[in-house]
Scaffold this motif. Structure first.
Motif, PDB file in Angstrom:
ATOM      1  N   ALA A 187     -51.170 -21.090  49.696  1.00 15.31           N
ATOM      2  CA  ALA A 187     -50.745 -20.252  50.819  1.00 15.31           C
ATOM      3  C   ALA A 187     -51.892 -19.303  51.140  1.00 15.31           C
ATOM      4  CB  ALA A 187     -49.493 -19.463  50.448  1.00 15.31           C
ATOM      5  N   VAL A 188     -52.233 -19.205  52.412  1.00 18.85           N
ATOM      6  CA  VAL A 188     -53.391 -18.422  52.842  1.00 18.85           C
ATOM      7  C   VAL A 188     -52.967 -17.465  53.944  1.00 18.85           C
ATOM      8  CG1 VAL A 188     -55.697 -18.530  53.845  1.00 18.85           C
ATOM      9  CG2 VAL A 188     -54.893 -20.398  52.397  1.00 18.85           C
ATOM     10  N   SER A 189     -53.382 -16.221  53.840  1.00 17.11           N
ATOM     11  CA  SER A 189     -53.109 -15.275  54.914  1.00 17.11           C
ATOM     12  C   SER A 189     -54.302 -14.349  55.083  1.00 17.11           C
ATOM     13  CB  SER A 189     -51.850 -14.470  54.605  1.00 17.11           C
ATOM     14  OG  SER A 189     -51.518 -13.655  55.707  1.00 17.11           O
ATOM     15  N   THR A 190     -54.460 -13.791  56.262  1.00 17.22           N
ATOM     16  CA  THR A 190     -55.606 -12.920  56.517  1.00 17.22           C
ATOM     17  C   THR A 190     -55.169 -11.763  57.394  1.00 17.22           C
ATOM     18  OG1 THR A 190     -57.970 -12.993  57.099  1.00 17.22           O
ATOM     19  CG2 THR A 190     -56.481 -14.089  58.607  1.00 17.22           C
ATOM     20  N   ASP A 191     -55.672 -10.563  57.115  1.00 16.71           N
ATOM     21  CA  ASP A 191     -55.349  -9.373  57.899  1.00 16.71           C
ATOM     22  C   ASP A 191     -56.594  -8.542  58.119  1.00 16.71           C
ATOM     23  OD1 ASP A 191     -52.429  -8.745  58.619  1.00 16.71           O
ATOM     24  OD2 ASP A 191     -52.241  -9.565  56.606  1.00 16.71           O
ATOM     25  N   LEU A 192     -56.756  -8.117  59.346  1.00 16.05           N
ATOM     26  CA  LEU A 192     -57.890  -7.288  59.735  1.00 16.05           C
ATOM     27  C   LEU A 192     -57.380  -5.889  60.051  1.00 16.05           C
ATOM     28  CD1 LEU A 192     -60.846  -6.881  60.619  1.00 16.05           C
ATOM     29  CD2 LEU A 192     -60.254  -7.918  62.814  1.00 16.05           C
ATOM     30  N   ASP A 225     -47.651 -10.735  52.828  1.00 19.02           N
ATOM     31  CA  ASP A 225     -47.571 -12.046  53.495  1.00 19.02           C
ATOM     32  C   ASP A 225     -47.332 -13.162  52.478  1.00 19.02           C
ATOM     33  OD1 ASP A 225     -47.892 -11.513  56.294  1.00 19.02           O
ATOM     34  OD2 ASP A 225     -49.971 -10.980  55.889  1.00 19.02           O
ATOM     35  N   LEU A 226     -47.979 -13.075  51.322  1.00 16.79           N
ATOM     36  CA  LEU A 226     -47.696 -14.066  50.270  1.00 16.79           C
ATOM     37  C   LEU A 226     -46.240 -13.957  49.835  1.00 16.79           C
ATOM     38  CD1 LEU A 226     -50.783 -14.028  47.836  1.00 16.79           C
ATOM     39  CD2 LEU A 226     -50.318 -15.589  49.738  1.00 16.79           C
ATOM     40  N   THR A 268     -60.545 -12.630  49.276  1.00 15.91           N
ATOM     41  CA  THR A 268     -61.896 -12.253  49.700  1.00 15.91           C
ATOM     42  C   THR A 268     -61.803 -10.963  50.501  1.00 15.91           C
ATOM     43  OG1 THR A 268     -61.787 -13.498  51.769  1.00 15.91           O
ATOM     44  CG2 THR A 268     -62.665 -14.657  49.842  1.00 15.91           C
ATOM     45  N   LEU A 269     -62.881 -10.207  50.503  1.00 15.43           N
ATOM     46  CA  LEU A 269     -62.928  -8.896  51.155  1.00 15.43           C
ATOM     47  C   LEU A 269     -64.145  -8.811  52.057  1.00 15.43           C
ATOM     48  CD1 LEU A 269     -62.169  -5.795  51.310  1.00 15.43           C
ATOM     49  CD2 LEU A 269     -63.712  -5.502  49.364  1.00 15.43           C
ATOM     50  N   SER A 270     -63.933  -8.571  53.351  1.00 16.47           N
ATOM     51  CA  SER A 270     -65.043  -8.277  54.263  1.00 16.47           C
ATOM     52  C   SER A 270     -64.946  -6.817  54.675  1.00 16.47           C
ATOM     53  CB  SER A 270     -64.968  -9.145  55.517  1.00 16.47           C
ATOM     54  OG  SER A 270     -65.105 -10.502  55.192  1.00 16.47           O
ATOM     55  N   GLY A 310     -66.816 -12.154  49.403  1.00 11.63           N
ATOM     56  CA  GLY A 310     -66.687 -11.243  50.514  1.00 11.63           C
ATOM     57  C   GLY A 310     -67.947 -11.130  51.319  1.00 11.63           C
ATOM     58  N   ASN A 320     -61.355  -6.724  56.376  1.00 13.22           N
ATOM     59  CA  ASN A 320     -60.607  -7.979  56.478  1.00 13.22           C
ATOM     60  C   ASN A 320     -60.418  -8.552  55.080  1.00 13.22           C
ATOM     61  OD1 ASN A 320     -59.826 -10.169  58.786  1.00 13.22           O
ATOM     62  ND2 ASN A 320     -60.326 -11.139  56.830  1.00 13.22           N
ATOM     63  N   THR A 322     -58.705 -11.878  53.138  1.00 11.92           N
ATOM     64  CA  THR A 322     -58.020 -13.160  53.171  1.00 11.92           C
ATOM     65  C   THR A 322     -57.504 -13.406  51.763  1.00 11.92           C
ATOM     66  OG1 THR A 322     -59.537 -13.947  54.868  1.00 11.92           O
ATOM     67  CG2 THR A 322     -58.201 -15.611  53.761  1.00 11.92           C
ATOM     68  N   PHE A 354     -55.100 -15.687  48.883  1.00 11.34           N
ATOM     69  CA  PHE A 354     -54.673 -17.027  48.495  1.00 11.34           C
ATOM     70  C   PHE A 354     -53.600 -16.926  47.425  1.00 11.34           C
ATOM     71  CE2 PHE A 354     -59.183 -16.580  49.168  1.00 11.34           C
ATOM     72  CZ  PHE A 354     -59.330 -17.325  50.314  1.00 11.34           C
TER      73      PHE A 354
END
Lengths: 321, 321
Positions: free
Chosen positions: B38-43, B70-71, B82-84, B116, B126, B128, B130
């Motif tokens: 399961a993958v989710s991303t938030d900015l 989200d998970l 990961t972290l941006s 990241g 951001n 993402t 897993f």
């Protein structure tokens, strides 16, 4: 148009390989049994990575290309990506062109958009990309060994040449400028070459911040040094064969410290030269041997007589003034 | 301090579960055989999701918490993220506090930072994330069926209450304000509850933009409607039990359209009420039945007499003026 219409209109397509695509709390991926998942993420910010007036189609291509290039450097096969967008406003023609550039490249690599996020804010784009690689076969930065050859794919320095021309630092003939700009705007990620180098290359990295700066990461993580033949520079600059002949100082700056190349730098034992050549040929990618890995730490640029050249340039750092 | 020192100092820890952690072109993940990812991303962008003067420790917590949420809404078990980071400048005390808040939460959920990106730019974050979920067991937005009960976890509206207080729209006693601020700053992702609801809940979503707005996504994807009992509102607002008694209009706005709650809204057949209760009890998470799924599309808020109330509020949209 609101956030959800925007996603529906520009960034939602039927799920392909993934069990569930855009539009739930999470996307679902089903990695093939036994495969490792390679993950990379890149954040591109207006004013740092691109200018406000960038062609949105080009930007859509480039922000995915830089992520595909990270998969290439690991020898991973692209699978899917997520997209986060901060937009100052909803500009439909801009979004349509951005999506067109993005999906054209995604489709070429069969890489599926599975999720994302949108928000208002200064223009910024974050892509996280996923690829597959068989266990133990990922190309890492840490595997270079003394005696290995040092190789690069494609050509180097042309993206930086376009940047210098746009800043008015260099005057270029029209067609040389056009070719250099194409290199800057539309890098071609070396995915097929990366996959072909599995089991052959001992280490790899993608050249994004300048060859010598990126090579330094390989040397550090591998605990080795390297020598690079400076006289390969003229041949590596594509604009060189188009008749542009810069002074050695500029040539070295462009080729060895240019940045934005998105080529692969990799190492392999001399016994594998033929296989490296075959990997290049089978993927229609030029490969050039530019130096050697040595036991002594540090990176030495050598002239044709084997004498070390002074280096004044350095790789790109987002926080260096 | 440059980009690479920054990453080394604040965001590099030894790899744990992942075969390869921070510092190569890609991170490598080894999903357990047969599991779906399961993958989710938030900015999150300064000025939109948080203010410039936000406590960085709190921000580190929150930007991971919204992704963990989200998970949770998918019933997935957290694995890695990961972290941006786009940073206007390198501020070491800020980074240290941000990393502390981030890793404290990551460690509680055994969720590993694997890669990241950092760049200069207006502050933006951001993540993402897993997680793993057995095939076919992910909680989706699309599974709600007429007759299902509608449930929410925890309490709703307190984060929005803190926001309204900070805007001077509401005056609150000191301790009520402190509790509401804690809800706004440090949401607790309902990961354990989400996992416990696998095989029980028919649909789920996390409440981030306001209950009714988020519920609308479930209804749309499930092709159903819902009724919600308005009189549950007083009980759902934590500040309510602390003695804060807003007028019904404000109460409904807070609880049903508040946003930033990071609770789960989910559906389950009435035959599973006991199991839903057990899932709540076993994860020490309050669960409240607030309504029902119906065949007629649309979302109706009913008073104690079963009469539909007018709704003026709507969910949050990042592009609505």
């Amino acid at each position: 148009m609101g956030e959800f219409d925007l996603i529906a209109r520009y960034f939602t397509r039927p799920a392909r390989r993934s069990p569930l695509g855009v539009g739930d709390d999470c996307a679902l991926l089903a990695p093939r049994p036994g495969m490792q998942l390679a993950v990379s993420t890149d954040l591109l910010v207006e004013g740092r990575h691109f200018l406000a007036n960038v062609d949105p189609r080009t930007l859509g291509h480039k922000c995915l290309a830089v992520n595909l290039s990270d998969l290439a450097a690991c020898g991973a096969q692209p699978l899917a990506f997520t997209l986060s967008l901060a937009l100052p406003r909803i500009d439909e023609p801009w979004l349509a062109a951005f999506a067109q550039g993005l999906f054209a490249l995604a489709d070429r690599f069969d890489c599926e958009l599975v999720g994302g996020d949108t928000t208002g804010g200064p223009l910024a784009i974050n892509i996280t990309i996923f690829g597959e690689v068989p266990p133990g076969q990922a190309l890492l930065r840490s595997g270079a060994r003394p005696g290995d050859d040092l190789w690069v794919s494609g050509t180097l320095g042309d993206a930086r040449l376009a940047l210098e021309a746009s800043r008015g630092h260099v005057a270029l003939p029209q067609e040389v400028l056009a070719a250099a700009r194409a290199r800057m705007d539309s890098p071609e990620p070396r995915v097929a070459l990366g996959m072909a180098l599995r089991g052959i290359a001992t280490a790899a990295i993608d050249v994004s911040d300048g060859l010598l700066g990126d090579l330094a990461h390989v040397l550090e993580r591998s605990g080795v040094g390297a020598t690079v033949q400076a006289d390969c520079a003229a041949d590596l600059l594509a604009a060189g064969s188009a008749g542009f002949a810069p002074a050695p100082e500029l040539l070295h700056e462009l080729v060895f410290a240019g940045g934005d190349d998105y080529e692969l730098a990799f190492t392999a034992p001399p016994s594998r030269r033929q296989e490296v050549g075959a990997a290049g040929a089978s993927t229609a990618t030029r490969v050039t041997r530019i130096g050697s890995i040595v036991a002594d730490p540090g990176l030495r640029l050598l002239d044709a007589q084997g004498k070390a050249l002074a280096r004044r340039f350095q790789g790109f750092d987002h926080f260096r003034p």
